[in-house]
Design a protein around this motif. Structure first.
Motif, PDB file in Angstrom:
ATOM      1  N   ILE A 191      14.051 -48.351  18.172  1.00 13.23           N
ATOM      2  CA  ILE A 191      14.274 -48.179  19.607  1.00 13.23           C
ATOM      3  C   ILE A 191      14.813 -46.771  19.845  1.00 13.23           C
ATOM      4  CG2 ILE A 191      15.555 -48.974  21.618  1.00 13.23           C
ATOM      5  CD1 ILE A 191      15.645 -51.745  20.364  1.00 13.23           C
ATOM      6  N   HIS A 192      14.211 -46.061  20.783  1.00 13.14           N
ATOM      7  CA  HIS A 192      14.594 -44.673  21.018  1.00 13.14           C
ATOM      8  C   HIS A 192      14.314 -44.291  22.466  1.00 13.14           C
ATOM      9  CE1 HIS A 192      10.258 -44.478  20.307  1.00 13.14           C
ATOM     10  NE2 HIS A 192      10.255 -43.337  20.992  1.00 13.14           N
ATOM     11  N   ARG A 193      14.795 -43.127  22.847  1.00 12.18           N
ATOM     12  CA  ARG A 193      14.469 -42.546  24.152  1.00 12.18           C
ATOM     13  C   ARG A 193      13.811 -41.190  23.921  1.00 12.18           C
ATOM     14  NH1 ARG A 193      18.823 -43.083  28.893  1.00 12.18           N
ATOM     15  NH2 ARG A 193      16.894 -42.620  30.032  1.00 12.18           N
ATOM     16  N   PRO A 194      12.572 -41.008  24.354  1.00 11.62           N
ATOM     17  CA  PRO A 194      11.917 -39.708  24.179  1.00 11.62           C
ATOM     18  C   PRO A 194      12.646 -38.605  24.945  1.00 11.62           C
ATOM     19  CG  PRO A 194      10.306 -41.419  24.684  1.00 11.62           C
ATOM     20  CD  PRO A 194      11.658 -42.014  24.925  1.00 11.62           C
ATOM     21  N   ILE A 195      12.599 -37.418  24.373  1.00 12.46           N
ATOM     22  CA  ILE A 195      13.186 -36.222  24.977  1.00 12.46           C
ATOM     23  C   ILE A 195      12.066 -35.372  25.563  1.00 12.46           C
ATOM     24  CG2 ILE A 195      14.403 -34.054  24.489  1.00 12.46           C
ATOM     25  CD1 ILE A 195      15.762 -35.547  22.134  1.00 12.46           C
ATOM     26  N   ARG A 196      12.336 -34.835  26.730  1.00 18.30           N
ATOM     27  CA  ARG A 196      11.403 -33.878  27.340  1.00 18.30           C
ATOM     28  C   ARG A 196      12.207 -32.693  27.855  1.00 18.30           C
ATOM     29  NH1 ARG A 196       9.724 -33.706  32.680  1.00 18.30           N
ATOM     30  NH2 ARG A 196      10.580 -35.796  33.036  1.00 18.30           N
ATOM     31  N   TRP A 197      11.794 -31.488  27.496  1.00 19.21           N
ATOM     32  CA  TRP A 197      12.472 -30.309  28.042  1.00 19.21           C
ATOM     33  C   TRP A 197      11.504 -29.475  28.869  1.00 19.21           C
ATOM     34  CZ3 TRP A 197       9.652 -26.609  25.618  1.00 19.21           C
ATOM     35  CH2 TRP A 197       9.336 -26.750  24.260  1.00 19.21           C
ATOM     36  N   GLN A 198      12.050 -28.798  29.863  1.00 19.40           N
ATOM     37  CA  GLN A 198      11.239 -27.980  30.757  1.00 19.40           C
ATOM     38  C   GLN A 198      12.027 -26.739  31.157  1.00 19.40           C
ATOM     39  OE1 GLN A 198      10.560 -30.901  33.852  1.00 19.40           O
ATOM     40  NE2 GLN A 198      12.377 -30.282  35.006  1.00 19.40           N
ATOM     41  N   PRO A 199      11.351 -25.601  31.344  1.00 24.26           N
ATOM     42  CA  PRO A 199      12.059 -24.363  31.682  1.00 24.26           C
ATOM     43  C   PRO A 199      12.821 -24.489  33.000  1.00 24.26           C
ATOM     44  CG  PRO A 199       9.790 -23.908  31.037  1.00 24.26           C
ATOM     45  CD  PRO A 199       9.897 -25.395  31.199  1.00 24.26           C
ATOM     46  N   ARG A 200      14.008 -23.927  33.028  1.00 24.12           N
ATOM     47  CA  ARG A 200      14.762 -23.855  34.272  1.00 24.12           C
ATOM     48  C   ARG A 200      14.148 -22.800  35.183  1.00 24.12           C
ATOM     49  NH1 ARG A 200      21.221 -24.361  32.607  1.00 24.12           N
ATOM     50  NH2 ARG A 200      21.261 -26.656  32.733  1.00 24.12           N
ATOM     51  N   ALA A 201      14.125 -23.109  36.467  1.00 23.82           N
ATOM     52  CA  ALA A 201      13.549 -22.158  37.413  1.00 23.82           C
ATOM     53  C   ALA A 201      14.375 -20.883  37.488  1.00 23.82           C
ATOM     54  CB  ALA A 201      13.440 -22.805  38.794  1.00 23.82           C
ATOM     55  N   SER A 202      15.695 -21.036  37.358  1.00 22.72           N
ATOM     56  CA  SER A 202      16.563 -19.863  37.471  1.00 22.72           C
ATOM     57  C   SER A 202      17.826 -20.090  36.656  1.00 22.72           C
ATOM     58  CB  SER A 202      16.932 -19.610  38.937  1.00 22.72           C
ATOM     59  OG  SER A 202      17.836 -18.532  39.054  1.00 22.72           O
ATOM     60  N   ASP A 203      18.076 -19.206  35.705  1.00 26.72           N
ATOM     61  CA  ASP A 203      19.323 -19.239  34.942  1.00 26.72           C
ATOM     62  C   ASP A 203      19.558 -17.846  34.363  1.00 26.72           C
ATOM     63  OD1 ASP A 203      21.490 -19.627  33.238  1.00 26.72           O
ATOM     64  OD2 ASP A 203      20.877 -21.668  32.726  1.00 26.72           O
ATOM     65  N   PRO A 204      20.449 -17.067  34.971  1.00 29.14           N
ATOM     66  CA  PRO A 204      20.675 -15.693  34.502  1.00 29.14           C
ATOM     67  C   PRO A 204      21.344 -15.617  33.139  1.00 29.14           C
ATOM     68  CG  PRO A 204      22.307 -16.282  36.152  1.00 29.14           C
ATOM     69  CD  PRO A 204      21.305 -17.404  36.118  1.00 29.14           C
ATOM     70  N   ASN A 205      21.790 -16.768  32.597  1.00 29.68           N
ATOM     71  CA  ASN A 205      22.502 -16.756  31.322  1.00 29.68           C
ATOM     72  C   ASN A 205      21.614 -17.061  30.117  1.00 29.68           C
ATOM     73  OD1 ASN A 205      25.130 -16.116  32.320  1.00 29.68           O
ATOM     74  ND2 ASN A 205      25.227 -18.189  33.170  1.00 29.68           N
ATOM     75  N   ALA A 206      20.333 -17.259  30.340  1.00 25.27           N
ATOM     76  CA  ALA A 206      19.427 -17.470  29.210  1.00 25.27           C
ATOM     77  C   ALA A 206      19.459 -16.247  28.298  1.00 25.27           C
ATOM     78  CB  ALA A 206      18.017 -17.723  29.710  1.00 25.27           C
ATOM     79  N   GLY A 207      19.674 -16.478  27.012  1.00 23.83           N
ATOM     80  CA  GLY A 207      19.735 -15.381  26.051  1.00 23.83           C
ATOM     81  C   GLY A 207      21.090 -14.721  25.931  1.00 23.83           C
ATOM     82  N   LYS A 208      22.089 -15.195  26.685  1.00 23.89           N
ATOM     83  CA  LYS A 208      23.431 -14.608  26.640  1.00 23.89           C
ATOM     84  C   LYS A 208      24.407 -15.583  25.978  1.00 23.89           C
ATOM     85  CE  LYS A 208      22.663 -12.165  31.021  1.00 23.89           C
ATOM     86  NZ  LYS A 208      23.118 -12.018  32.423  1.00 23.89           N
ATOM     87  N   PRO A 209      25.317 -15.089  25.144  1.00 26.91           N
ATOM     88  CA  PRO A 209      26.314 -15.991  24.554  1.00 26.91           C
ATOM     89  C   PRO A 209      27.294 -16.470  25.619  1.00 26.91           C
ATOM     90  CG  PRO A 209      26.783 -13.713  23.963  1.00 26.91           C
ATOM     91  CD  PRO A 209      25.457 -13.707  24.657  1.00 26.91           C
ATOM     92  N   PRO A 210      27.517 -17.775  25.730  1.00 32.94           N
ATOM     93  CA  PRO A 210      28.450 -18.277  26.750  1.00 32.94           C
ATOM     94  C   PRO A 210      29.885 -17.865  26.438  1.00 32.94           C
ATOM     95  CG  PRO A 210      27.720 -20.053  25.313  1.00 32.94           C
ATOM     96  CD  PRO A 210      26.916 -18.856  24.946  1.00 32.94           C
TER      97      PRO A 210
END
Length: 301
Positions: A191-210
């Protein structure tokens, strides 16, 4: 580089779809039973939380390593401190040299057959977690069932964790007082739940260390907080969320982090997730796994 919202689909029974982007609960793929990580405190198998296919721009360990499987202390064995186990178990499971105690030697022997890309992680409380980077062949491999107990007299005193008898999905539902299995299944371990990911429309922090900024000064790397204080006045009624942060899913790969407490100093290559992303006891909080630096953090709500 992009950030990705992570979404969970409905419960499924059976082997996960081969063209999916991962799953939580269920079983890890492509391993041999003896490669399943053991809890260093008790010597029992750790619970599989999720297996995630990484977006191509997050495959930081090379193009051949396309996914990660995450293992954790089961919720019924997690109460703010590690489970009690035999003295010397941690050394038997993690040390290079074999233990002198013959009852511990079988655990050391099993640990010598661990997956070559296993990374063990310990939280601030000393509780055990682990991650295994997977090739495409392993990700597409068959589900791996938990191994048989280690052949040692110490195994008789191991904790009887619920997931080992009926699978992690049903065990987590019961842990949360939802007594019925989430879906009918011939094999509850699948028994499991499938994962689906999709690009965020806007996120200025992509590629930046939090990074945290307590005084409003932009931190090194240009990371931006998802909120601000109207007119610069730190009052509850002045809290505002930036327009670009609206609609972000609470679980995501990279981008803007929203921990329940402080932001850990992670690389940009991480996933933030909640308790139902595999079945954990974070005290109502959430967690982050940095799969570049192989760091893990969680905080209660």
């Amino acid at each position: 580089m992009q950030a990705y919202d992570v979404l969970l689909e409905d419960w499924r029974a059976g082997v996960p779809a081969p063209d999916g982007q991962g799953w939580c609960f269920g079983l890890p793929p492509g391993l041999r039973p003896e490669q399943w990580p053991l809890d260093p405190h008790t010597g029992v198998p750790m619970m599989h939380g999720f297996t995630l296919l990484l977006p191509e721009d997050y495959r930081v360990h090379g193009p051949d390593l396309v996914a990660v499987s995450f293992f954790a202390t089961a919720p019924d064995g997690f109460d703010g401190s590690p489970m009690d186990g035999p003295e010397g178990m941690a050394e038997a499971v993690t040390a290079e040299a074999p233990p002198s105690d013959p009852a511990l030697r079988p655990y050391w022997d099993r640990a010598q057959r661990s997956h070559p890309r296993l990374t063990r992680i310990e939280d601030i409380l000393g509780c055990a977690f682990a991650a295994i980077l997977l090739t495409a062949e392993e990700f597409a491999g068959p589900p791996c069932r938990p191994p048989a107990p280690v052949d040692s007299p110490l195994a008789a005193g191991a904790p009887a964790l619920d997931w080992l008898s009926r699978g992690s999905a049903a065990a987590y539902e019961a842990f949360n007082a939802r007594l019925a299995p989430p879906v009918a299944a011939d094999d509850p371990f699948l028994i499991h739940r499938p994962i689906r990911w999709q690009p965020r429309a806007s996120d200025p922090n992509a590629g930046k260390p939090p990074r945290e900024s307590w005084d409003g000064t932009p931190p090194d790397g240009g990371y931006e907080s998802h909120f601000y204080w109207l007119d610069g006045k730190l009052k509850v009624e002045n809290w505002r969320e930036h327009d670009w942060a609206a609609g972000h899913a609470p679980m995501h790969i990279g981008g803007t982090m929203r921990p329940v407490q402080a932001i850990p100093e992670f690389s940009p290559y991480y996933i933030e997730f909640e308790e139902d992303f595999g079945g954990y006891n974070f005290g109502g909080g959430n967690a982050q796994l940095d799969f570049k630096e192989m760091k893990f953090d969680w905080a209660c709500g």
